[in-house]
Design a protein around this motif. Structure first.
Motif, PDB file in Angstrom:
ATOM      1  N   HIS A 114      82.431   2.936  44.748  1.00 42.53           N
ATOM      2  CA  HIS A 114      82.146   2.018  44.524  1.00 42.53           C
ATOM      3  C   HIS A 114      81.455   2.327  42.948  1.00 42.53           C
ATOM      4  CE1 HIS A 114      82.840  -1.146  47.362  1.00 42.53           C
ATOM      5  NE2 HIS A 114      82.129  -0.253  48.312  1.00 42.53           N
ATOM      6  N   TYR A 115      81.432   3.972  42.810  1.00 41.31           N
ATOM      7  CA  TYR A 115      79.940   4.015  41.666  1.00 41.31           C
ATOM      8  C   TYR A 115      80.543   5.836  41.310  1.00 41.31           C
ATOM      9  CZ  TYR A 115      76.893   0.758  42.634  1.00 41.31           C
ATOM     10  OH  TYR A 115      76.110  -0.521  42.995  1.00 41.31           O
ATOM     11  N   GLU A 116      80.872   5.500  39.872  1.00 34.66           N
ATOM     12  CA  GLU A 116      81.386   6.565  39.209  1.00 34.66           C
ATOM     13  C   GLU A 116      80.565   7.819  40.462  1.00 34.66           C
ATOM     14  OE1 GLU A 116      83.714   7.144  37.558  1.00 34.66           O
ATOM     15  OE2 GLU A 116      84.496   5.124  36.886  1.00 34.66           O
ATOM     16  N   PRO A 117      81.424   9.295  40.091  1.00 36.67           N
ATOM     17  CA  PRO A 117      80.244  10.814  40.055  1.00 36.67           C
ATOM     18  C   PRO A 117      79.008  11.186  40.326  1.00 36.67           C
ATOM     19  CG  PRO A 117      82.846  10.738  40.092  1.00 36.67           C
ATOM     20  CD  PRO A 117      82.356   9.659  39.704  1.00 36.67           C
ATOM     21  N   PHE A 118      78.891  10.927  38.710  1.00 34.79           N
ATOM     22  CA  PHE A 118      78.256  11.435  37.963  1.00 34.79           C
ATOM     23  C   PHE A 118      76.952  10.345  38.077  1.00 34.79           C
ATOM     24  CE2 PHE A 118      81.233  14.863  35.459  1.00 34.79           C
ATOM     25  CZ  PHE A 118      79.932  16.002  36.003  1.00 34.79           C
ATOM     26  N   MET A 119      77.205   9.374  37.782  1.00 32.88           N
ATOM     27  CA  MET A 119      76.489   8.372  38.346  1.00 32.88           C
ATOM     28  C   MET A 119      75.698   8.468  39.781  1.00 32.88           C
ATOM     29  SD  MET A 119      76.359   3.960  38.401  1.00 32.88           S
ATOM     30  CE  MET A 119      76.418   3.895  36.018  1.00 32.88           C
ATOM     31  N   PHE A 120      76.339   8.422  40.657  1.00 35.67           N
ATOM     32  CA  PHE A 120      75.999   9.249  41.858  1.00 35.67           C
ATOM     33  C   PHE A 120      74.864   9.928  41.686  1.00 35.67           C
ATOM     34  CE2 PHE A 120      77.510  11.373  46.063  1.00 35.67           C
ATOM     35  CZ  PHE A 120      76.174  10.983  46.561  1.00 35.67           C
ATOM     36  N   LEU A 121      75.368  11.323  41.403  1.00 36.72           N
ATOM     37  CA  LEU A 121      74.625  12.592  41.693  1.00 36.72           C
ATOM     38  C   LEU A 121      73.571  12.043  40.448  1.00 36.72           C
ATOM     39  CD1 LEU A 121      77.096  15.190  41.016  1.00 36.72           C
ATOM     40  CD2 LEU A 121      75.641  14.656  43.089  1.00 36.72           C
ATOM     41  N   ILE A 137      67.396  19.922  37.481  1.00 41.74           N
ATOM     42  CA  ILE A 137      68.274  20.595  36.440  1.00 41.74           C
ATOM     43  C   ILE A 137      69.521  19.488  36.598  1.00 41.74           C
ATOM     44  CG2 ILE A 137      69.982  22.116  35.726  1.00 41.74           C
ATOM     45  CD1 ILE A 137      66.699  22.246  34.591  1.00 41.74           C
ATOM     46  N   VAL A 138      69.356  19.598  38.089  1.00 43.32           N
ATOM     47  CA  VAL A 138      70.965  18.778  38.335  1.00 43.32           C
ATOM     48  C   VAL A 138      70.733  17.577  38.290  1.00 43.32           C
ATOM     49  CG1 VAL A 138      72.306  17.763  40.820  1.00 43.32           C
ATOM     50  CG2 VAL A 138      71.031  20.071  40.908  1.00 43.32           C
ATOM     51  N   ALA A 139      69.452  16.412  38.272  1.00 42.90           N
ATOM     52  CA  ALA A 139      69.843  15.570  37.397  1.00 42.90           C
ATOM     53  C   ALA A 139      69.523  15.371  36.172  1.00 42.90           C
ATOM     54  CB  ALA A 139      67.904  14.411  38.179  1.00 42.90           C
ATOM     55  N   ILE A 140      68.607  15.864  35.675  1.00 44.73           N
ATOM     56  CA  ILE A 140      68.796  15.943  33.915  1.00 44.73           C
ATOM     57  C   ILE A 140      70.687  16.252  33.609  1.00 44.73           C
ATOM     58  CG2 ILE A 140      68.873  17.134  31.552  1.00 44.73           C
ATOM     59  CD1 ILE A 140      65.916  18.044  33.026  1.00 44.73           C
ATOM     60  N   TYR A 196      71.371   9.622  40.613  1.00 43.20           N
ATOM     61  CA  TYR A 196      69.986   8.510  41.321  1.00 43.20           C
ATOM     62  C   TYR A 196      70.174   9.756  42.757  1.00 43.20           C
ATOM     63  CZ  TYR A 196      70.841   4.585  38.156  1.00 43.20           C
ATOM     64  OH  TYR A 196      70.801   3.735  37.365  1.00 43.20           O
ATOM     65  N   ARG A 197      71.259   9.991  43.147  1.00 41.43           N
ATOM     66  CA  ARG A 197      70.937  10.949  44.177  1.00 41.43           C
ATOM     67  C   ARG A 197      69.446  11.648  43.507  1.00 41.43           C
ATOM     68  NH1 ARG A 197      74.408  14.832  47.949  1.00 41.43           N
ATOM     69  NH2 ARG A 197      73.466  15.641  49.050  1.00 41.43           N
ATOM     70  N   PHE A 198      69.679  12.826  42.896  1.00 36.45           N
ATOM     71  CA  PHE A 198      68.685  13.810  42.200  1.00 36.45           C
ATOM     72  C   PHE A 198      67.446  13.171  41.681  1.00 36.45           C
ATOM     73  CE2 PHE A 198      72.819  16.069  43.210  1.00 36.45           C
ATOM     74  CZ  PHE A 198      71.749  16.586  44.058  1.00 36.45           C
ATOM     75  N   TYR A 235      68.986   8.498  51.806  1.00 34.16           N
ATOM     76  CA  TYR A 235      69.081   9.042  53.133  1.00 34.16           C
ATOM     77  C   TYR A 235      69.447   9.977  52.468  1.00 34.16           C
ATOM     78  CZ  TYR A 235      71.508  11.259  56.691  1.00 34.16           C
ATOM     79  OH  TYR A 235      72.263  12.158  57.898  1.00 34.16           O
ATOM     80  N   LEU A 236      70.173  10.235  51.790  1.00 33.25           N
ATOM     81  CA  LEU A 236      70.658  11.917  50.778  1.00 33.25           C
ATOM     82  C   LEU A 236      69.969  12.330  49.561  1.00 33.25           C
ATOM     83  CD1 LEU A 236      74.408  10.439  49.604  1.00 33.25           C
ATOM     84  CD2 LEU A 236      74.237  12.049  51.582  1.00 33.25           C
ATOM     85  N   ALA A 237      68.825  11.890  49.498  1.00 33.23           N
ATOM     86  CA  ALA A 237      68.231  12.413  49.102  1.00 33.23           C
ATOM     87  C   ALA A 237      66.943  12.928  50.052  1.00 33.23           C
ATOM     88  CB  ALA A 237      66.851  10.949  47.948  1.00 33.23           C
ATOM     89  N   LEU A 238      66.863  12.310  50.495  1.00 31.02           N
ATOM     90  CA  LEU A 238      65.242  12.850  51.621  1.00 31.02           C
ATOM     91  C   LEU A 238      65.990  14.015  52.573  1.00 31.02           C
ATOM     92  CD1 LEU A 238      63.572   9.849  53.120  1.00 31.02           C
ATOM     93  CD2 LEU A 238      62.779  11.292  51.792  1.00 31.02           C
ATOM     94  N   PHE A 239      66.935  14.160  53.375  1.00 31.72           N
ATOM     95  CA  PHE A 239      67.563  14.615  54.023  1.00 31.72           C
ATOM     96  C   PHE A 239      68.727  15.684  54.089  1.00 31.72           C
ATOM     97  CE2 PHE A 239      66.075  11.012  56.698  1.00 31.72           C
ATOM     98  CZ  PHE A 239      65.130  11.428  57.371  1.00 31.72           C
ATOM     99  N   CYS A 240      70.085  15.296  53.145  1.00 35.68           N
ATOM    100  CA  CYS A 240      70.708  16.121  52.918  1.00 35.68           C
ATOM    101  C   CYS A 240      70.492  17.247  51.686  1.00 35.68           C
ATOM    102  CB  CYS A 240      71.977  15.217  52.640  1.00 35.68           C
ATOM    103  SG  CYS A 240      72.996  14.483  53.730  1.00 35.68           S
TER     104      CYS A 240
END
Length: 303
Positions: free
Chosen positions: A43-50, A197-200, A52-54, A229-234
């Motif tokens: 449902h979401y674009e790859p860089f948008m997902f990355l 760096i990844v988030a920026i 928010y995750r980071f 979940y991805l942010a905390l554990f992965c």
């Protein structure tokens, strides 16, 4: 004197086992990330997902690492930025690679990290792991092929991107040890800088190439639960643990233990995603497990 030496060996061996167990847990949570990330990326674009995750990751970490960040020397910042660039490249290649190829091809090609890591370590650190180790690695790669291949194997742009991600993983493992071994770093500050760096960069890519605004927050509850979940554990647990324990073992051992990742990924796909694995697929998984412990034994004799 003999008792002292024996005590040192026992302590060293316990550190190695602790590192191995922790890295296997990292492989476990990363294995679960495939089905989790796939659900979000529907449902979401790859860089948008990355982004928010980071972004969530660094927001959670900031209160705990703020003081360490303020006191971190320039060397910590420089090292964190360099490793952060590696990390951003890895996630970018993996995410877009999966977009253009199949999950089976992705899992098989990313396992080439097992071969590329000792090769990279050999080139950079002049440390040859020995020919028997490559037999274990070969068994692991064959096992991964049996585990992930379904019908056919074709090579396309997505496969090339995944191969690039595997190469970057090997380089990251090797240079993380080279840049940090023998030096005193605050692991929390170093990890935070990398993830920032990844988030920026993900946010910049999202705005530049996906033509989105970061102020348009996703409304899906599922998106936030899975991303947290991805942010905390992965992310937080996995990368902090890898940063700490890679210095207590060798990059080649890390790469081999990470070979368990597709096995755990397959298990989660069956239990949660409802996928079917044939006898050939499960045989491949057992080959990977056998290769992991065989390779661990070979490398343990060299430490």
């Amino acid at each position: 004197m003999a008792n002292t030496n024996k005590g040192v060996l026992i302590k060293k061996d316990s550190h190695i086992w602790m590192a191995d167990i922790t890295l296997l847990l990292v492989a476990l949570v990363w294995g679960s990330s495939y089905i989790t990330a796939k659900t979000v990326l529907n449902h979401y674009e790859p860089f948008m997902f990355l982004f928010y995750r980071f972004f969530i990751t660094i927001i959670i970490m900031l209160p705990f690492v703020w003081r360490n960040l303020r006191e971190a020397p320039k060397e910590t910042w420089v090292t964190g930025i360099v490793l952060g660039l590696f990390l951003f490249a890895i996630f970018s290649f993996e995410t877009w690679g999966i977009h253009y190829t199949t999950a089976s091809n992705s899992a098989f090609i990313i396992s080439l990290t097992l071969i590329l890591t000792p090769l990279m370590e050999w080139m950079v650190n002049k440390k040859f792991t020995g020919y028997p180790f490559f037999l274990a690695v070969g068994l692991s790669v064959i096992g991964t092929g049996l585990l992930t291949l379904k019908d056919t194997f074709s090579f396309n742009m997505g496969d090339l991107l995944i191969l690039g991600a595997a190469s970057l993983r090997a380089a990251q493992m090797t240079f993380t040890q080279k840049l940090t071994i023998g030096k005193t770093f605050d692991n929390s500050a170093l990890t935070f800088i990398q993830l920032s760096i990844v988030a920026i960069l993900s946010g910049m890519m999202n705005i530049s190439f996906e033509h989105a605004t970061l102020l348009e927050f996703p409304q899906s509850r599922e998106f936030w639960l899975l991303t947290i979940y991805l942010a905390l554990f992965c992310t937080i647990f996995a990368f902090y643990a890898q940063m700490v324990f890679i210095r207590k073992t060798s990059p080649s051992r890390v790469g081999l233990l990470m070979g368990m990742e597709p096995v755990f990924g397959a298990i989660f796909s069956v239990l949660i995603g409802g996928e079917y694995l044939s006898i050939m697929n499960w045989t491949g998984g057992l080959c990977i497990v056998a290769a992991t412990f065989w390779g661990r034994h070979l490398l343990n004799r060299k430490i």
